[in-house]
Motif scaffolding. Structure first.
Motif, PDB file in Angstrom:
ATOM      1  N   UNK A  21      22.680 -13.047 -38.983  1.00  0.00           N
ATOM      2  CA  UNK A  21      21.581 -12.373 -39.663  1.00  0.00           C
ATOM      3  C   UNK A  21      20.268 -12.517 -38.892  1.00  0.00           C
ATOM      4  N   UNK A  22      20.071 -13.704 -38.324  1.00  0.00           N
ATOM      5  CA  UNK A  22      18.853 -13.922 -37.549  1.00  0.00           C
ATOM      6  C   UNK A  22      18.811 -13.002 -36.328  1.00  0.00           C
ATOM      7  N   UNK A  23      19.940 -12.875 -35.631  1.00  0.00           N
ATOM      8  CA  UNK A  23      19.994 -11.980 -34.479  1.00  0.00           C
ATOM      9  C   UNK A  23      19.756 -10.531 -34.890  1.00  0.00           C
ATOM     10  N   UNK A  24      20.367 -10.147 -36.030  1.00  0.00           N
ATOM     11  CA  UNK A  24      20.171  -8.786 -36.523  1.00  0.00           C
ATOM     12  C   UNK A  24      18.714  -8.546 -36.905  1.00  0.00           C
ATOM     13  N   UNK A  25      18.121  -9.563 -37.583  1.00  0.00           N
ATOM     14  CA  UNK A  25      16.711  -9.441 -37.955  1.00  0.00           C
ATOM     15  C   UNK A  25      15.820  -9.357 -36.724  1.00  0.00           C
ATOM     16  N   UNK A  26      16.154 -10.151 -35.682  1.00  0.00           N
ATOM     17  CA  UNK A  26      15.386 -10.104 -34.447  1.00  0.00           C
ATOM     18  C   UNK A  26      15.518  -8.750 -33.761  1.00  0.00           C
ATOM     19  N   UNK A  27      16.751  -8.211 -33.753  1.00  0.00           N
ATOM     20  CA  UNK A  27      16.944  -6.890 -33.152  1.00  0.00           C
ATOM     21  C   UNK A  27      16.146  -5.827 -33.905  1.00  0.00           C
ATOM     22  N   UNK A  28      16.219  -5.894 -35.252  1.00  0.00           N
ATOM     23  CA  UNK A  28      15.471  -4.929 -36.043  1.00  0.00           C
ATOM     24  C   UNK A  28      13.971  -5.090 -35.828  1.00  0.00           C
ATOM     25  N   UNK A  29      13.514  -6.358 -35.747  1.00  0.00           N
ATOM     26  CA  UNK A  29      12.085  -6.598 -35.526  1.00  0.00           C
ATOM     27  C   UNK A  29      11.645  -6.069 -34.163  1.00  0.00           C
ATOM     28  N   UNK A  30      12.491  -6.342 -33.136  1.00  0.00           N
ATOM     29  CA  UNK A  30      12.143  -5.837 -31.803  1.00  0.00           C
ATOM     30  C   UNK A  30      12.143  -4.314 -31.774  1.00  0.00           C
ATOM     31  N   UNK A  31      13.140  -3.701 -32.449  1.00  0.00           N
ATOM     32  CA  UNK A  31      13.190  -2.246 -32.495  1.00  0.00           C
ATOM     33  C   UNK A  31      11.988  -1.680 -33.242  1.00  0.00           C
ATOM     34  N   UNK A  32      11.649  -2.319 -34.378  1.00  0.00           N
ATOM     35  CA  UNK A  32      10.484  -1.866 -35.149  1.00  0.00           C
ATOM     36  C   UNK A  32       9.210  -2.011 -34.330  1.00  0.00           C
ATOM     37  N   UNK A  33       9.088  -3.144 -33.623  1.00  0.00           N
ATOM     38  CA  UNK A  33       7.899  -3.348 -32.784  1.00  0.00           C
ATOM     39  C   UNK A  33       7.831  -2.301 -31.672  1.00  0.00           C
ATOM     40  N   UNK A  34       9.002  -2.002 -31.072  1.00  0.00           N
ATOM     41  CA  UNK A  34       9.027  -0.992 -30.016  1.00  0.00           C
ATOM     42  C   UNK A  34       8.665   0.380 -30.562  1.00  0.00           C
ATOM     43  N   UNK A  35       9.243   0.728 -31.741  1.00  0.00           N
ATOM     44  CA  UNK A  35       8.914   2.017 -32.353  1.00  0.00           C
ATOM     45  C   UNK A  35       7.435   2.086 -32.707  1.00  0.00           C
ATOM     46  N   UNK A  36       6.908   0.991 -33.266  1.00  0.00           N
ATOM     47  CA  UNK A  36       5.491   0.969 -33.636  1.00  0.00           C
ATOM     48  C   UNK A  36       4.604   1.102 -32.404  1.00  0.00           C
ATOM     49  N   UNK A  37       4.995   0.436 -31.319  1.00  0.00           N
ATOM     50  CA  UNK A  37       4.210   0.529 -30.090  1.00  0.00           C
ATOM     51  C   UNK A  37       4.204   1.958 -29.558  1.00  0.00           C
ATOM     52  N   UNK A  38       5.409   2.582 -29.548  1.00  0.00           N
ATOM     53  CA  UNK A  38       5.464   3.966 -29.086  1.00  0.00           C
ATOM     54  C   UNK A  38       4.646   4.879 -29.990  1.00  0.00           C
ATOM     55  N   UNK A  39       4.726   4.632 -31.302  1.00  0.00           N
ATOM     56  CA  UNK A  39       3.960   5.459 -32.235  1.00  0.00           C
ATOM     57  C   UNK A  39       2.457   5.280 -32.018  1.00  0.00           C
ATOM     58  N   UNK A  67       1.035   4.255 -29.242  1.00  0.00           N
ATOM     59  CA  UNK A  67       0.686   4.841 -27.952  1.00  0.00           C
ATOM     60  C   UNK A  67       0.580   6.355 -28.072  1.00  0.00           C
ATOM     61  N   UNK A  68       1.497   6.970 -28.825  1.00  0.00           N
ATOM     62  CA  UNK A  68       1.450   8.420 -29.001  1.00  0.00           C
ATOM     63  C   UNK A  68       0.205   8.823 -29.786  1.00  0.00           C
ATOM     64  N   UNK A  69      -0.104   8.055 -30.860  1.00  0.00           N
ATOM     65  CA  UNK A  69      -1.317   8.343 -31.628  1.00  0.00           C
ATOM     66  C   UNK A  69      -2.559   8.187 -30.755  1.00  0.00           C
ATOM     67  N   UNK A  70      -2.567   7.121 -29.941  1.00  0.00           N
ATOM     68  CA  UNK A  70      -3.708   6.910 -29.056  1.00  0.00           C
ATOM     69  C   UNK A  70      -3.820   8.035 -28.032  1.00  0.00           C
ATOM     70  N   UNK A  97      -6.529  12.728 -26.220  1.00  0.00           N
ATOM     71  CA  UNK A  97      -6.460  14.135 -25.826  1.00  0.00           C
ATOM     72  C   UNK A  97      -7.392  14.977 -26.684  1.00  0.00           C
ATOM     73  N   UNK A  98      -7.410  14.684 -28.017  1.00  0.00           N
ATOM     74  CA  UNK A  98      -8.310  15.422 -28.905  1.00  0.00           C
ATOM     75  C   UNK A  98      -9.771  15.163 -28.536  1.00  0.00           C
ATOM     76  N   UNK A  99     -10.085  13.901 -28.254  1.00  0.00           N
ATOM     77  CA  UNK A  99     -11.457  13.594 -27.860  1.00  0.00           C
ATOM     78  C   UNK A  99     -11.820  14.254 -26.535  1.00  0.00           C
ATOM     79  N   UNK A 100     -10.834  14.280 -25.623  1.00  0.00           N
ATOM     80  CA  UNK A 100     -11.102  14.932 -24.341  1.00  0.00           C
ATOM     81  C   UNK A 100     -11.366  16.420 -24.532  1.00  0.00           C
ATOM     82  N   UNK A 101     -10.532  17.069 -25.374  1.00  0.00           N
ATOM     83  CA  UNK A 101     -10.751  18.502 -25.632  1.00  0.00           C
ATOM     84  C   UNK A 101     -12.093  18.734 -26.314  1.00  0.00           C
TER      85      UNK A 101
END
Length: 267
Positions: A72-90, A92-95, A100-104
Motif C-alpha cells: 500500500x505504501x508503494x502504491x500510495x507513493x506511486x500515486x503521490x508521484x503521479x499526482x505531483x507529476x500531473x500537478x506540475x505539468x498542469x 507548467x501548462x497554466x503558467x 502567452x496571454x500576457x505576452x499577447x
C-alpha cells in the motif's frame, strides 16, 4: 549347623514388612510425585507449543500485514508521484498559457501604442509638409493655392494614359449619378469651371459634377466616377517621408508593416 527357622521366618517377615513400608512410604510417593511432575511438564510443554504456534501465527499475520502495508505504501507513493507529476505539468501548462496571454496582451498594448505614435507622427509630419508645400506654392507660383491645385489636376487629367482614361469612360457610362470631385482646400468658381470643362472634354461630356472637401487628401484632388477613382495629392510627397519615419521607428525597436497612401492613381 542347625538352621533357626524361627529366625529365618522372622527375617523374611521383617524383609516383607520393610518392602511394604518402602513401597508405602517411599516408592509410591516418589512415583506419584514424578508422575505429577511429568504431567505438569507435559502440560507446560503443551502450553508452550500452543503459545509457540500462536506466536508463529501472529508473526505470520504481522508479516502479511507488513507486506500489505509495504504494498500500500508503494502504491500510495506511486500515486503521490503521479499526482505531483500531473500537478506540475498542469501548473507548467497554466503558467505557459498565462505567460502567452500576457505576452499577447503586451504585444497588443505595444502595437496600439506604436500605431498611435506612428499615426500622430505621420499626421504631424503631413501637416508640416502641407504647410511647406503651401508656402512654396505661395512664394513661387504667383497665384492662389486652389488655382495651382486645379491647374495640376487638369494637366494630369489631360495626360492620363489610354488604359486609365478608358476605365474612367466605361465607369461614367455605367454610373447613375454625377462625377464627384473632392479637394483638400475649397475651390473657387473659376477653378471648378476649369475642372468641369476638363472632365467633359476627357471623360464624359454630359455628366454633372459635384464638389466637396476632404482634408485627408493633403493638398490635392480626388476624382470619383462610379466605382473608379483617380487621385492626385500631396500624399506622394509623404511616401519618402513615411519611409524615413519607418526606418526611425524600426531603428527604435518597433517593427511594423506600413500601408502607404496612394500617391498617384487608384482605380
Amino acid at each position: 549347623m542347625q538352621i533357626d527357622w524361627l529366625t529365618v521366618v522372622a527375617q523374611i517377615v521383617n524383609f516383607l514388612v520393610l518392602v511394604w513400608l518402602l513401597q508405602r512410604l517411599l516408592y509410591r510417593p516418589i512415583t506419584d510425585a514424578m508422575a505429577r511432575r511429568e504431567h505438569r511438564i507435559e502440560t507446560r510443554l503443551s502450553e508452550a507449543r500452543a503459545a509457540r504456534a500462536e506466536v508463529e501465527a501472529e508473526t505470520e499475520k504481522l508479516r502479511a500485514q507488513r507486506q500489505d502495508l509495504e504494498a500500500r505504501r508503494e502504491e500510495a507513493l506511486r500515486e503521490a508521484r503521479q499526482s505531483a507529476s500531473d500537478l506540475r505539468r498542469e501548473l507548467e501548462e497554466d503558467l505557459r498559457k498565462e505567460m502567452e496571454a500576457r505576452r499577447r496582451t503586451w504585444e497588443a498594448h505595444l502595437k496600439d501604442a506604436r500605431d498611435d505614435f506612428a499615426a500622430r507622427l505621420r499626421q504631424r509630419a503631413g501637416h508640416q509638409v502641407v504647410d511647406i508645400v503651401a508656402r512654396v506654392l505661395r512664394d513661387y507660383a504667383g497665384s492662389d493655392l486652389a488655382g495651382q491645385v486645379a491647374d495640376t489636376f487638369v494637366d494630369r487629367l489631360a495626360n492620363l494614359d489610354a488604359e486609365a482614361r478608358g476605365r474612367l469612360k466605361a465607369a461614367a457610362a455605367r454610373a447613375d449619378g454625377p462625377v464627384r470631385v473632392e479637394s483638400s482646400v475649397p475651390l473657387r468658381p473659376a477653378a471648378r469651371s476649369q475642372i468641369t470643362r476638363a472632365i467633359h472634354a476627357h471623360i464624359a461630356p454630359d455628366m454633372g459634377v459635384d464638389y466637396g472637401e476632404d482634408d485627408g487628401l493633403l493638398l490635392g484632388l480626388r476624382l470619383s466616377v462610379g466605382e473608379q477613382t483617380v487621385e492626385w495629392s500631396a500624399a506622394r510627397f509623404l511616401g519618402r517621408l513615411e519611409t524615413t519615419l519607418d526606418e526611425v521607428i524600426e531603428g527604435g525597436g518597433i517593427h511594423r508593416t506600413v500601408r502607404r497612401p496612394e500617391s498617384a492613381e487608384s482605380g
